[in-house]
Design an enzyme around this catalytic site. Sequence first.
Site, PDB file in Angstrom:
ATOM      1  N   SER A  66       3.638  -6.639   2.630  1.00 12.56           N
ATOM      2  CA  SER A  66       2.298  -6.584   3.207  1.00 12.56           C
ATOM      3  C   SER A  66       1.272  -7.135   2.217  1.00 12.56           C
ATOM      4  O   SER A  66       1.318  -8.307   1.882  1.00 12.56           O
ATOM      5  CB  SER A  66       1.979  -5.151   3.660  1.00 12.56           C
ATOM      6  OG  SER A  66       0.802  -5.110   4.437  1.00 12.56           O
ATOM      7  N   LEU A  67       0.352  -6.318   1.698  1.00 18.51           N
ATOM      8  CA  LEU A  67      -0.626  -6.843   0.741  1.00 18.51           C
ATOM      9  C   LEU A  67       0.070  -7.465  -0.462  1.00 18.51           C
ATOM     10  O   LEU A  67      -0.472  -8.356  -1.121  1.00 18.51           O
ATOM     11  CB  LEU A  67      -1.596  -5.754   0.283  1.00 18.51           C
ATOM     12  CG  LEU A  67      -1.163  -4.820  -0.842  1.00 18.51           C
ATOM     13  CD1 LEU A  67      -1.544  -5.359  -2.219  1.00 18.51           C
ATOM     14  CD2 LEU A  67      -1.762  -3.453  -0.659  1.00 18.51           C
ATOM     15  N   GLN A  99       0.328 -12.178   9.705  1.00 23.83           N
ATOM     16  CA  GLN A  99       0.844 -10.982   9.034  1.00 23.83           C
ATOM     17  C   GLN A  99       0.015  -9.725   9.337  1.00 23.83           C
ATOM     18  O   GLN A  99       0.536  -8.616   9.361  1.00 23.83           O
ATOM     19  CB  GLN A  99       0.880 -11.247   7.516  1.00 23.83           C
ATOM     20  CG  GLN A  99       1.581 -10.207   6.684  1.00 23.83           C
ATOM     21  CD  GLN A  99       0.777  -9.875   5.433  1.00 23.83           C
ATOM     22  OE1 GLN A  99      -0.369  -9.477   5.517  1.00 23.83           O
ATOM     23  NE2 GLN A  99       1.415 -10.037   4.287  1.00 23.83           N
ATOM     24  N   HIS A 102      -0.417  -3.650  10.990  1.00 22.52           N
ATOM     25  CA  HIS A 102       0.683  -4.470  11.492  1.00 22.52           C
ATOM     26  C   HIS A 102       1.033  -4.187  12.946  1.00 22.52           C
ATOM     27  O   HIS A 102       2.198  -4.021  13.304  1.00 22.52           O
ATOM     28  CB  HIS A 102       1.913  -4.332  10.584  1.00 22.52           C
ATOM     29  CG  HIS A 102       1.659  -4.766   9.191  1.00 22.52           C
ATOM     30  ND1 HIS A 102       1.428  -6.083   8.848  1.00 22.52           N
ATOM     31  CD2 HIS A 102       1.541  -4.057   8.031  1.00 22.52           C
ATOM     32  CE1 HIS A 102       1.199  -6.167   7.547  1.00 22.52           C
ATOM     33  NE2 HIS A 102       1.257  -4.949   7.029  1.00 22.52           N
ATOM     34  N   GLN A 143       0.828  -1.203   0.000  1.00 24.49           N
ATOM     35  CA  GLN A 143       0.000   0.000   0.000  1.00 24.49           C
ATOM     36  C   GLN A 143       0.866   1.258   0.000  1.00 24.49           C
ATOM     37  O   GLN A 143       1.912   1.306   0.626  1.00 24.49           O
ATOM     38  CB  GLN A 143      -0.933   0.004   1.210  1.00 24.49           C
ATOM     39  CG  GLN A 143      -2.199   0.788   0.980  1.00 24.49           C
ATOM     40  CD  GLN A 143      -3.321   0.355   1.915  1.00 24.49           C
ATOM     41  OE1 GLN A 143      -3.383  -0.789   2.319  1.00 24.49           O
ATOM     42  NE2 GLN A 143      -4.206   1.267   2.245  1.00 24.49           N
ATOM     43  N   ARG A 188      -9.723  -8.134   3.329  1.00 21.20           N
ATOM     44  CA  ARG A 188      -8.621  -7.693   4.189  1.00 21.20           C
ATOM     45  C   ARG A 188      -8.668  -6.182   4.395  1.00 21.20           C
ATOM     46  O   ARG A 188      -8.534  -5.681   5.510  1.00 21.20           O
ATOM     47  CB  ARG A 188      -7.294  -8.113   3.557  1.00 21.20           C
ATOM     48  CG  ARG A 188      -6.030  -7.818   4.388  1.00 21.20           C
ATOM     49  CD  ARG A 188      -4.826  -8.392   3.648  1.00 21.20           C
ATOM     50  NE  ARG A 188      -3.566  -8.226   4.367  1.00 21.20           N
ATOM     51  CZ  ARG A 188      -2.736  -7.211   4.211  1.00 21.20           C
ATOM     52  NH1 ARG A 188      -3.056  -6.206   3.390  1.00 21.20           N
ATOM     53  NH2 ARG A 188      -1.589  -7.156   4.884  1.00 21.20           N
TER      54      ARG A 188
END
Length: 312
Positions: free
Chosen positions: A94-95, A252, A203, A9, A119
């Site tokens: 991440s994503l 995660q 996170h 992101q 998500r």
Amino acid sequence: MRAFIFPGQGSQAVGMGKALADASPVAREVFQEVDDALGQKLFRLMTDGPEDQLVLTENAQPAIMANAIATLRVLEKEGGVTLAARADYVAGHSLGEYSALCAAGAFDLATTARLLKTRGQAMQAAVPVGIGAMAALLGADIETAQKLADAAAEGEICTVANDNDPSQVVISGHKGAVERAVALVKEYGIKRGVLLPVSAPFHCPLMQPAADAMAEALGANPPAAPLVPVVANVTASPVSDANTIRELLVQQVTGRVRWRESIGAMEDVGVMHFVEFGGKVLSPMVKRSASGEVETVSVISMDDIEALLKTL
């Protein structure tokens, strides 16, 4: 050895994917499949905006994935190469880990889009707006960043969310704690602290409701074994077992993105070439994280794809 890597992101921008879609029917198919899977005109939002809608987590996450996978699919289908033959590892920030798993065949495209929509919605809903925050610490190593986060917490949550490279660490948690950390950076020898324009504190333990939502979603849509190992964010080590991948994707959501260590782990096993699909965000981090000379390439346009094909 070579790794294909996928951005997270923050790499979204109005206009993303338009030139590629104009140039390639393969890219248009990817964007249409994502639109169909989500039941929304996401590609129109990507190309035309408005920006305030594109940056929403539930839109940005599938959009960034779609853009990256479109770039890869054009390389594969029009260039006549396969990921399995050209990449030894995949990884994503991440994503981007979902993009990496889609690229490596662990999830199909439609499932990946729906999982990222879920998500994004779950991460947004986990913490009311204004309760959490994130900040980038520039000129900070991981140890110093964690000491600062611990000092600023004062009973609230403040922790390292992203260990991006040796000079950039992101912290996440309660807004007051993160703001206290930013105010204290000079005392810890950190060059600068910058609050990030994000809608939730990703996170960190505040994201536990989103982790629970993803456990359910991934239970209903489990990954298959990937064609090549994925270097997982939360362990910074390669994994191929489908059940382990599913567990790590749940972890995660609340866990640290160990990107600097992930690059080191790949370098340690001989990866010297890193190809970033759909962005130019990770390549500088890779350069700063690597201990030796590595090559990085960012692939966004048809020209980039054609240039890459000459080197594969």
